[in-house]
Design a protein around this motif. Structure first.
Motif, PDB file in Angstrom:
ATOM      1  N   THR A   1       8.595 -24.518  -7.649  1.00 57.44           N
ATOM      2  CA  THR A   1       9.765 -25.332  -7.994  1.00 57.44           C
ATOM      3  C   THR A   1      11.010 -24.487  -8.196  1.00 57.44           C
ATOM      4  OG1 THR A   1       9.196 -25.226 -10.348  1.00 57.44           O
ATOM      5  CG2 THR A   1       8.335 -27.078  -9.092  1.00 57.44           C
ATOM      6  N   CYS A   2      10.820 -23.215  -8.529  1.00 56.67           N
ATOM      7  CA  CYS A   2      11.970 -22.317  -8.732  1.00 56.67           C
ATOM      8  C   CYS A   2      12.406 -21.645  -7.434  1.00 56.67           C
ATOM      9  CB  CYS A   2      11.634 -21.255  -9.768  1.00 56.67           C
ATOM     10  SG  CYS A   2      11.336 -21.902 -11.434  1.00 56.67           S
ATOM     11  N   GLY A   3      11.879 -22.124  -6.317  1.00 56.21           N
ATOM     12  CA  GLY A   3      12.310 -21.596  -5.036  1.00 56.21           C
ATOM     13  C   GLY A   3      11.372 -20.592  -4.409  1.00 56.21           C
ATOM     14  N   GLY A   4      10.261 -20.323  -5.056  1.00 53.15           N
ATOM     15  CA  GLY A   4       9.310 -19.379  -4.482  1.00 53.15           C
ATOM     16  C   GLY A   4       8.582 -19.985  -3.293  1.00 53.15           C
ATOM     17  N   ASP A   5       8.446 -19.208  -2.241  1.00 54.21           N
ATOM     18  CA  ASP A   5       7.744 -19.711  -1.071  1.00 54.21           C
ATOM     19  C   ASP A   5       6.258 -19.421  -1.191  1.00 54.21           C
ATOM     20  OD1 ASP A   5       7.505 -17.002  -0.645  1.00 54.21           O
ATOM     21  OD2 ASP A   5       9.001 -16.944   0.962  1.00 54.21           O
ATOM     22  N   ARG A   6       5.488 -19.816  -0.147  1.00 56.38           N
ATOM     23  CA  ARG A   6       4.033 -19.635  -0.202  1.00 56.38           C
ATOM     24  C   ARG A   6       3.644 -18.163  -0.248  1.00 56.38           C
ATOM     25  NH1 ARG A   6       1.367 -24.181   3.825  1.00 56.38           N
ATOM     26  NH2 ARG A   6       2.230 -26.021   2.743  1.00 56.38           N
ATOM     27  N   GLY A   7       4.423 -17.305   0.408  1.00 53.82           N
ATOM     28  CA  GLY A   7       4.148 -15.873   0.380  1.00 53.82           C
ATOM     29  C   GLY A   7       4.252 -15.307  -1.014  1.00 53.82           C
ATOM     30  N   GLN A   8       5.213 -15.779  -1.768  1.00 53.92           N
ATOM     31  CA  GLN A   8       5.376 -15.288  -3.135  1.00 53.92           C
ATOM     32  C   GLN A   8       4.264 -15.808  -4.042  1.00 53.92           C
ATOM     33  OE1 GLN A   8       9.414 -16.690  -3.556  1.00 53.92           O
ATOM     34  NE2 GLN A   8      10.262 -14.603  -3.308  1.00 53.92           N
ATOM     35  N   VAL A   9       3.809 -17.055  -3.802  1.00 56.48           N
ATOM     36  CA  VAL A   9       2.669 -17.564  -4.571  1.00 56.48           C
ATOM     37  C   VAL A   9       1.434 -16.722  -4.284  1.00 56.48           C
ATOM     38  CG1 VAL A   9       1.120 -19.532  -4.877  1.00 56.48           C
ATOM     39  CG2 VAL A   9       3.590 -19.911  -4.703  1.00 56.48           C
ATOM     40  N   ARG A  10       1.228 -16.420  -3.002  1.00 56.30           N
ATOM     41  CA  ARG A  10       0.098 -15.557  -2.646  1.00 56.30           C
ATOM     42  C   ARG A  10       0.249 -14.182  -3.284  1.00 56.30           C
ATOM     43  NH1 ARG A  10       0.591 -18.149   2.556  1.00 56.30           N
ATOM     44  NH2 ARG A  10       1.960 -16.448   3.249  1.00 56.30           N
ATOM     45  N   ALA A  11       1.470 -13.676  -3.342  1.00 55.22           N
ATOM     46  CA  ALA A  11       1.702 -12.352  -3.924  1.00 55.22           C
ATOM     47  C   ALA A  11       1.323 -12.322  -5.394  1.00 55.22           C
ATOM     48  CB  ALA A  11       3.161 -11.948  -3.738  1.00 55.22           C
ATOM     49  N   VAL A  12       1.573 -13.443  -6.112  1.00 52.40           N
ATOM     50  CA  VAL A  12       1.213 -13.491  -7.531  1.00 52.40           C
ATOM     51  C   VAL A  12      -0.297 -13.358  -7.708  1.00 52.40           C
ATOM     52  CG1 VAL A  12       1.178 -14.939  -9.587  1.00 52.40           C
ATOM     53  CG2 VAL A  12       3.260 -14.811  -8.186  1.00 52.40           C
ATOM     54  N   VAL A  13      -1.059 -14.104  -6.881  1.00 44.80           N
ATOM     55  CA  VAL A  13      -2.512 -14.040  -6.993  1.00 44.80           C
ATOM     56  C   VAL A  13      -3.034 -12.670  -6.554  1.00 44.80           C
ATOM     57  CG1 VAL A  13      -4.687 -15.096  -6.280  1.00 44.80           C
ATOM     58  CG2 VAL A  13      -2.655 -16.521  -6.623  1.00 44.80           C
ATOM     59  N   LEU A  14      -2.479 -12.141  -5.447  1.00 40.44           N
ATOM     60  CA  LEU A  14      -2.906 -10.814  -4.988  1.00 40.44           C
ATOM     61  C   LEU A  14      -2.549  -9.730  -6.002  1.00 40.44           C
ATOM     62  CD1 LEU A  14      -1.974 -10.932  -1.181  1.00 40.44           C
ATOM     63  CD2 LEU A  14      -4.267 -10.848  -2.183  1.00 40.44           C
ATOM     64  N   SER A  15      -1.427  -9.908  -6.682  1.00 41.63           N
ATOM     65  CA  SER A  15      -1.054  -8.939  -7.709  1.00 41.63           C
ATOM     66  C   SER A  15      -2.067  -8.935  -8.839  1.00 41.63           C
ATOM     67  CB  SER A  15       0.340  -9.269  -8.255  1.00 41.63           C
ATOM     68  OG  SER A  15       1.310  -9.144  -7.240  1.00 41.63           O
ATOM     69  N   GLY A  16      -2.625 -10.126  -9.119  1.00 46.75           N
ATOM     70  CA  GLY A  16      -3.705 -10.155 -10.117  1.00 46.75           C
ATOM     71  C   GLY A  16      -4.881  -9.287  -9.683  1.00 46.75           C
ATOM     72  N   GLY A  17      -5.239  -9.364  -8.392  1.00 47.19           N
ATOM     73  CA  GLY A  17      -6.305  -8.516  -7.891  1.00 47.19           C
ATOM     74  C   GLY A  17      -5.952  -7.050  -7.960  1.00 47.19           C
ATOM     75  N   LEU A  18      -4.666  -6.735  -7.691  1.00 46.30           N
ATOM     76  CA  LEU A  18      -4.225  -5.345  -7.738  1.00 46.30           C
ATOM     77  C   LEU A  18      -4.275  -4.797  -9.166  1.00 46.30           C
ATOM     78  CD1 LEU A  18      -3.054  -3.063  -5.981  1.00 46.30           C
ATOM     79  CD2 LEU A  18      -0.770  -3.925  -6.549  1.00 46.30           C
ATOM     80  N   VAL A  19      -3.786  -5.580 -10.124  1.00 43.41           N
ATOM     81  CA  VAL A  19      -3.769  -5.130 -11.522  1.00 43.41           C
ATOM     82  C   VAL A  19      -5.182  -4.963 -12.061  1.00 43.41           C
ATOM     83  CG1 VAL A  19      -3.141  -5.805 -13.867  1.00 43.41           C
ATOM     84  CG2 VAL A  19      -1.489  -6.082 -12.003  1.00 43.41           C
ATOM     85  N   LEU A  20      -5.990  -6.018 -11.901  1.00 44.91           N
ATOM     86  CA  LEU A  20      -7.350  -5.949 -12.446  1.00 44.91           C
ATOM     87  C   LEU A  20      -8.209  -4.976 -11.645  1.00 44.91           C
ATOM     88  CD1 LEU A  20      -7.984  -9.727 -13.225  1.00 44.91           C
ATOM     89  CD2 LEU A  20      -7.238  -7.909 -14.758  1.00 44.91           C
TER      90      LEU A  20
END
Length: 954
Positions: free
Chosen positions: A338-357
């Protein structure tokens, strides 16, 4: 720069989300860290336990520069390889005379000028212990010299000084029940020594020996033998010299070549670490010296396989966790949209979780793996029987393992990231999951892959191609993985008539296949590998047990007189055995029979004892067809099972009877009664016992019988002073042949070690044979321990040392047992971990359902029992599928072994081709019964039974 900014924000969101959901994050970190921990520990342990060339040299020579030894050919030239393993004599060298004509070599004369050396020489000995006496080895070596450090190290106490002191290895002290300060007496010269310290050989932790200064044992022993003829002189082994070169110069290759000219073999540290070129090695000029094959490729393949399994388990276990995390954070992901993030950015959030953990799990796993290796280092060294040199940390390998953990953490989050990116903002904000139909193509592909994989693996086994076996096994396992979602979906139909909690657990597993199927697959992968190796190892152990040539029947020990003059010692020996051994009541006194007169030894070269021979009839069923003409052609036509059956026949089993401990002669005829049948032969047959009582011999090998009779051929010899034998058999040596009616035992008793026929005493007297006591057989409740054997040996020594205790040496299975235990523990830990994470994810994913249950009045215990059954479903399903998948490669590899055994059997028809496939039922039972139940109990115990009602969102 915008890309980096987007990823920076995604990483910040992922870090905050991980800290907010600490429980779920801890589960993901644990699932990533556990395989990384295992691979790290395995890498450090493997590298540390593999001694380098320098460490091997230190284990052989301490801090000395070289080991010099005589080759036994006298002062004649020889040639050697730089590693001193291979040596030979030059083709153009002088002819080596007979052994008794060779002059001894003055080995110290071959040392470089200014060298310093120590001598080492061992002698077998009998010494007193706390329990009695024990056979051991005494080594004369100045252990206090610094040159010995690294080869032998002091653990406790002090080094010996003088003739009355020794040090002992820790293994000897433990088995003997002695310690530092104890005294032990060397039997023979009856010289007593004080044990001043305990030592260990880092490369041989289980060595049992005593160490004394040079001249402290052999010299007084030889002097005692010269004074007293009753003292048996020592028979020491060959002497070796530990040499330090002059002024730290070491022993060079020219020094080695000079020593070779005098027939002296040299292992030099300097030469072994920096070998000369092949052109300077004379042995290579005319000898084809091949080195052992490099196993680095096999080690690399094994390492790749282990890493691949770890990656697979991380993805399978951590993937559902990220999927649940994405669903739990779907409102947050919707707000990103809703804040303008596209699907790539949503995927990046989830992938970043994998990167951090993934990063946290990788670092934690590597650190924990190193820590556990350091912590359990003494235990690992005890299993391997040798000390590590130094812990070998390979930074690039450890970094690679950490990177693999990091990358697989990201891969585990890839599929959830794609799913999250495809969701609409409306679905994310409202929490609706939508409906997805299961793939109908995947199970079909899985079934085809399973069938093809099994076929390829079996074909590879029959063709002897291990690459096809490995490839087919992997394809088959992937096929099972593809079928797991359908299998999990089928589970929901099984709970129709079950109580509430198990019915809900099955339906929840079927409804949420996205998190259940990967966890089941992870358990299956771990169990499949364990069952495969355990099945193969258990099968090989069964093969070794079948090939093992037993010297006694199971559960028995024997007292045997070493020579006829020691027969009068049997009475005291029997008393000692019955007092110190775990005798269960079965006892049988046995005797021997001979045809001569003055038989004073058991092994008389000139037939002074005469000969007894059971004549084997000619014809089928009497002569083993696997020997002689036509044997090879017959072997080529037999299957492994047919060969085994033929090898088990009385005619062929008889060829291996000489291995028995009860060796009373080539005829293997033992004088005994019915007690021998019960205690040793294990033949509980009243008819056989009645036959012996009536004077009828019992024949254990039917190949010697014809029409219920045997032919006994005796060659009688006599001594002029033996008037009784002269009266029975006047004249020169006489040959008699008797036909005896016998009781023929069933064929399975033909393999009884050491006995072919039991002859009653009255029948031996009737045939004019001489008989005498030979020993006693006992049944025991357990094999004699070291303490029991030492106590019995002490009593035997006091009786005259003419009787010895014969104990069956079991097939060595310690290494295999340890491997099976480790595999079972590994699979159990992974199974518990996978079941636990699935249960935790189910709880996190089904909070709404559990809240609804509480709202409609479900008892508090339902939540606890539901968690337990969810855990059992995952663990049990994965174990059963893993067991089925693991049997495929094990069977295929045994088919490879069968092919090799059949080829060997066709070359040598008497070689066994028996290649059994034995399932490790104990390991399977532990995994299939104990682990799922334990997982369920732990899940139920740690699950809260109370649930606070939350306000309905929205």
């Amino acid at each position: 720069m915008k890309v980096l900014t987007g990823w920076r924000a995604a990483l910040r969101i992922a870090r905050r989300d991980a800290l907010r959901a600490k429980g779920r994050s801890a589960l993901v970190v644990a699932m990533i860290a556990l395989p990384v921990l295992g691979v790290t520990a395995a890498d450090v342990t493997y590298r540390s336990s593999r001694p380098t060339v320098a460490e091997n040299l230190t284990a052989k020579m301490g801090s000395a520069d070289a080991v010099f030894s005589s080759t036994g050919i006298g002062a004649f030239p020889m040639e050697q390889m730089p590693d001193a393993i291979t040596w030979g004599t030059p083709d153009d060298g002088p002819e080596i005379p007979a052994e008794d004509e060779r002059d001894p070599v003055d080995v110290p004369a071959t040392f470089p000028k200014g060298s310093r050396y120590l001598t080492e020489q061992s002698v077998p000995a009998v010494v007193t212990t706390r329990h009695g006496v024990a056979n051991t080895e005494i080594v004369e070596l100045r252990t206090s010299d610094p040159a010995v450090r690294g080869r032998l190290d002091l653990v406790d106490g002090a080094y010996p000084h003088g003739e009355g002191e020794v040090v002992a290895t820790e293994h000897f002290l433990k088995s003997a029940g002695l310690g530092v300060g104890s005294r032990t007496t060397l039997r023979g010269p009856e010289q007593t020594y004080t044990i001043t310290g305990s030592v260990e050989l880092p490369a041989e932790l289980e060595k049992s020996a005593l160490y004394a200064d040079p001249g402290a044992v052999l010299a007084p022993w030889k002097a005692a033998a010269e004074r007293d003829q009753k003292v048996v002189p020592p028979y020491p082994g060959d002497m070796t010299w530990l040499v330090r070169g002059p002024a730290g110069a070491g022993i060079s290759w020219p020094d080695v070549l000079k020593a070779n000219e005098k027939g002296v073999l040299v292992l030099s540290r300097q030469v072994a670490l920096d070998p000369p070129p092949d052109s300077e090695v004379p042995l290579l000029a005319h000898e084809d010296v091949s080195s052992y094959g490099d196993s680095s490729s096999e080690s690399s393949a094994a390492l790749v396989t282990v890493v691949a399994m770890a990656v697979l388990e991380i993805v399978l276990l951590a993937g559902p966790a990220f999927a649940v995390g994405a669903r739990r954070s779907r409102r947050q992901l919707g707000l990103v949209g809703t804040c303008g993030g596209d699907r790539g950015q949503v995927r990046a959030v989830v992938l970043s979780g994998g990167l951090v953990l993934g990063a946290v799990g990788a670092v934690t796993g590597v650190a924990a793996g190193i820590g556990l290796t350091v912590l359990f280092r003494p235990t690992i060294e005890g299993w391997t029987g040798s000390r590590f040199g130094e812990l070998d940390f390979r930074p690039w390998e450890l970094l690679g393992i950490a990177v693999i953990g990091l990358v697989t953490g990201v891969l585990a989050a890839l599929a959830p990231a794609i799913v999250a990116g495809r969701q609409s903002v409306l679905e994310s904000l409202t929490g609706r999951r939508g409906t997805r139909r299961s793939s109908r193509v995947l199970p079909v592909v899985g079934c085809v892959a399973l069938a093809v994989g099994v076929a390829v693996a079996v074909y590879g086994g029959t063709a002897g191609d291990t690459r096809l076996v490995a490839g087919g096994s992997v394809v088959a396992e992937l096929g099972v993985l593809a079928c797991i979602p359908v299998i999990v979906g089928f589970l929901g139909r099984l709970g129709t008539r079950l109580p509430l909690s198990p019915r809900m657990a099955l339906r929840d597993a079927a409804r949420n296949r996205g998190r259940t199927a990967p966890a089941v697959a992870a358990v299956m992968a771990a169990v499949a590998g364990t069952v495969a190796i355990a099945t193969y190892t258990t099968s090989v152990m069964a093969e070794h047990d079948y090939d093992h040539m037993r010297s006694l029947t199971p559960g028995t020990v024997a007292l045997v007189a070493s020579e006829p003059t020691a027969v009068d010692q049997l009475s005291l020996a029997r008393t000692a055995a019955e007092r110190n051994l775990a005798v269960s009541g079965g006892r049988a006194d046995i005797g021997r029979a001979w045809a001569g007169s003055d038989c004073t030894v058991y092994y008389e070269e000139d037939n002074g004892c005469g000969t007894l021979e059971l004549v084997k009839p000619a014809g089928k069923g009497h002569i083993c067809p696997l020997q002689g003409a036509g044997a090879r052609k017959l072997a080529e036509s037999l299957s492994a099972e047919e060969h085994k059956k033929l090898m088990s026949s009385p005619a062929c089993v008889d060829e291996y009877l000489t291995a028995g401990a009860l060796y009373t002669g080539e005829s293997h005829i033992v004088v005994g009664d019915a007690s021998l049948l019960r205690s040793y032969v294990k033949l509980d047959d009243p008819a056989a016992a009645e036959a012996l009582e009536a004077g009828t011999p019992v024949l254990l090998n039917s190949a010697y019988a014809q029409d219920g009779q045997v032919t006994l051929k005796a060659v009688h010899t006599y001594n002029e002073r033996d008037k009784e034998n002269r009266r029975l058999h006047p004249g020169k040596a006489k040959v008699t042949t008797d036909r005896l009616k016998v009781y023929v035992a069933p064929d399975r008793y033909a393999a009884t070690p050491g006995i072919r026929m039991i002859l009653p005493q009255r029948t031996a007297d009737r045939l004019g044979l001489h008989t005498d006591a030979y020993g006693t057989v006992y049944t025991v409740t357990h094999p004699p321990t070291d303490a029991e054997q030492q106590a019995v040996a002490a009593a035997f020594t006091q009786a005259g040392n003419g009787v010895y205790l014969q104990v069956e040496n079991p097939v060595e299975t310690r290494d295999e047992d340890v491997v099976l235990l480790i595999l079972a523990l590994f699979a159990g830990v992974v199974t518990l971990g996978a079941a636990a994470i699935t249960t935790g994810l189910a709880k996190a994913d089904a909070e709404a359902d559990l809240t609804t249950l509480s709202a409609v009045g479900a008892p508090p215990g339902v939540r606890r029992s539901l968690s337990g059954f969810q855990c059992v479903v995952v663990a049990l399903t994965g174990v059963l599928l893993g067991t089925a998948a693991g049997i495929v490669p094990a069977v295929a590899l045994r088919l490879v072994d069968l092919r090799e055994a059949m080829e060997s059997m066709r070359d040598e028809p008497m070689d066994s081709a028996y290649t059994p496939i034995v399932l490790p039922w104990e390991t399977i039972g532990l995994l299939a019964l104990v682990v799922p139940v334990l997982a369920g109990l732990l899940a139920a115990a740690f699950a809260g039974s109370r649930l606070a009602l939350a306000r309905r969102a929205g």
